[in-house]
Scaffold this active site. Structure first.
Site, mmCIF file in Angstrom:
data_model
loop_
_atom_site.group_PDB
_atom_site.id
_atom_site.type_symbol
_atom_site.label_atom_id
_atom_site.label_comp_id
_atom_site.label_asym_id
_atom_site.label_seq_id
_atom_site.Cartn_x
_atom_site.Cartn_y
_atom_site.Cartn_z
ATOM 1 N N ASN A 130 80.396 -39.092 88.056
ATOM 2 C CA ASN A 130 81.826 -39.681 87.772
ATOM 3 C C ASN A 130 82.553 -39.077 86.798
ATOM 4 O O ASN A 130 81.770 -38.624 85.692
ATOM 5 C CB ASN A 130 81.610 -41.250 87.485
ATOM 6 C CG ASN A 130 83.014 -41.938 87.529
ATOM 7 O OD1 ASN A 130 83.366 -42.058 88.776
ATOM 8 N ND2 ASN A 130 83.404 -42.154 86.545
ATOM 9 N N GLU A 189 84.271 -36.615 91.598
ATOM 10 C CA GLU A 189 85.572 -36.204 91.357
ATOM 11 C C GLU A 189 85.648 -34.851 90.990
ATOM 12 O O GLU A 189 86.583 -34.185 91.397
ATOM 13 C CB GLU A 189 86.311 -37.093 90.148
ATOM 14 C CG GLU A 189 86.732 -38.196 90.347
ATOM 15 C CD GLU A 189 85.578 -39.386 90.223
ATOM 16 O OE1 GLU A 189 84.442 -39.000 89.889
ATOM 17 O OE2 GLU A 189 85.813 -40.479 90.635
ATOM 18 N N ASP A 239 99.819 -47.807 74.565
ATOM 19 C CA ASP A 239 99.499 -47.038 75.888
ATOM 20 C C ASP A 239 100.839 -46.523 76.686
ATOM 21 O O ASP A 239 101.743 -46.453 76.235
ATOM 22 C CB ASP A 239 98.372 -48.044 76.765
ATOM 23 C CG ASP A 239 97.463 -47.219 77.203
ATOM 24 O OD1 ASP A 239 97.700 -46.142 77.884
ATOM 25 O OD2 ASP A 239 96.292 -47.516 77.531
HETATM 26 MN MN MN Z 1 84.737 -42.253 90.481
#
Ligand code: MN
Length: 413
Positions: A130, A189, A239
């Site tokens: 990931n 990814e 943020d």
């Molecule tokens: Mn992922």
């Protein structure tokens, strides 16, 4: 290729600040949206380089308007990376360091401290890899408090107990953008990145296995460490919408060693800046594109707009085949990106990257009593301060009728 390789490509656009700056002094420069190269704690820091679609497209050697379509194909067709055994960042390995002495900025006065915002976190668990972005507050010589929302890294950490991770800073644009894709758990990814790089630059992403992790072989810095069972206070932090996010208990990430290239470049990603917005929005546009393509045969473009933090408002251009396509496109866009709050659908003769043209389409082709869709009580984005537990959404069909539309056409000469 890593971040520093692009400093030469874009040298005409980058403003160099010669005087040494403190870690808390970068924000006013980054708010200008001009790419900047700074010197902080004696080291190079770059910011705002990826805050334009044009620059990202140029780095990938494609046209701006092809970005969404090519990225969509890459997301649909991940390809394995090319394995290599050596890379420039292996030149320097440090086991004695102090994160507080690295050029990691403190962006806003009320932020809890120095925040690493540009790091791609790579983790592997039970054969799955990931990549994801997380804000990380420096809390000690070798520790971060890492904000992890319940998605893939969260699940991996929960199952593993202690999870080995690598934080990659200054990766190539393919890896940078793909790490921000919300793929399903089974999708790697970095293989999306490899596909994007292959479709644009004709070569796969290179990966290298170190300390039991397969990481991108090109980066400016790579920190190896572990997300532990220890917790620490994380936040407050400004943020993406530019508003303050509060303090929470979050896991502690302990860094064991740092690798870096010679003369490395740190990436300062301003929270709530346009670079941050694009990084959030660009990977969503292909998802909307795909969703709309399933109901309307020809979708020409999708853009999440700058003013909406590239997250809440979108514009879509279609080639209408039948009456009602505009409304179907709007509904499909809401399905593809549940955070979307307003979508404008225009015909193919409108440039979706030009706000004035989009407004012209609304001004001359839209009548609210028949062309507006209003949805109340839908689930939306938690980032929107105006939403309660639910949100209202509007779809604006600014396409012209298929028949008898002469009066809607712009006279070009
Ligand atoms: Mn992922």
């Amino acid at each position: 290729m890593s971040l520093s390789s692009y400093l030469e490509t874009f040298k005409d656009e980058i403003r160099i600040i010669d005087k040494e700056l403190g870690i808390e002094k970068l924000t006013p420069y980054l708010k200008t949206e001009i790419p900047h190269l700074f010197k902080v704690k004696g080291l190079k820091v770059v910011g705002n380089l990826w805050n334009s679609r044009e620059r990202i497209a140029r780095a990938l050697k494609i046209e701006r308007d092809d970005l969404v379509r090519v990225f969509e194909k890459a997301i649909e067709n991940p390809v394995p990376c090319e394995k290599v055994s050596d890379t420039p960042f292996l030149q320097n390995e440090i086991t004695e360091f102090d994160l507080r002495e690295l050029p990691i900025p403190k962006y806003f006065k009320n932020d809890a401290g120095q925040y690493l915002t540009s790091g791609v976190v790579v983790a592997e668990f039970e054969g799955k890899r990931n990549l994801s972005f997380h804000r990380m507050l420096v809390t000690d010589r070798n520790k971060f408090a890492i904000r992890i929302v319940p998605r893939h890294l969260y699940s991996m950490h929960k199952k593993a107990g202690e999870l080995k991770v690598a934080i990659c800073i200054g990766v190539c644009p393919s890896v940078f953008l793909s790490a921000a894709v919300s793929a399903s758990y089974d999708v790697d990814e970095l293989e999306i990145a490899s596909s994007l790089r292959e479709k644009t630059l004709g070569e796969k992403v290179k990966e290298i296995k170190i300390h039991g992790l397969r990481v991108p072989a090109f980066a400016e810095y790579i920190f190896f460490g572990r997300i532990t069972q220890e917790k620490a206070r994380e936040g407050p932090f400004v943020d993406v919408t530019g508003t303050m996010d509060y303090e929470r208990e979050q896991p502690v990430l302990e860094v064991d060693r740092i690798y870096h290239k010679d003369n490395p470049v740190m990436h300062a990603l301003l929270p709530g800046g346009h670079e941050h917005h694009l990084l959030m929005g660009l990977p969503r546009e292909p998802v909307i594109f795909k969703s709309v393509s399933q109901v309307v045969p020809k979708v020409l473009g999708v853009r999440l707009t700058k003013g909406s933090c590239c997250w809440l408002h979108g514009v879509i251009s279609i080639e209408k085949q039948k009456e009602g396509d505009g409304k179907n496109a709007a509904m499909a866009a809401f399905t593809g990106h549940p955070s979307l709050k307003k979508v404008i659908v225009v015909d193919h003769d409108i440039d979706i990257y030009n706000d004035s043209e989009v407004e012209w389409a609304i001004a001359t082709r839209f009548q609210a009593h028949k062309d507006l869709i209003l949805i109340k009580g839908a689930s939306g984005s938690s980032l929107d301060p105006s939403a309660d537990s639910t949100t209202s959404k509007i779809g604006i069909d600014a396409t012209m009728p298929l028949k008898d539309n002469e009066k809607f056409r712009r006279i070009e000469e």
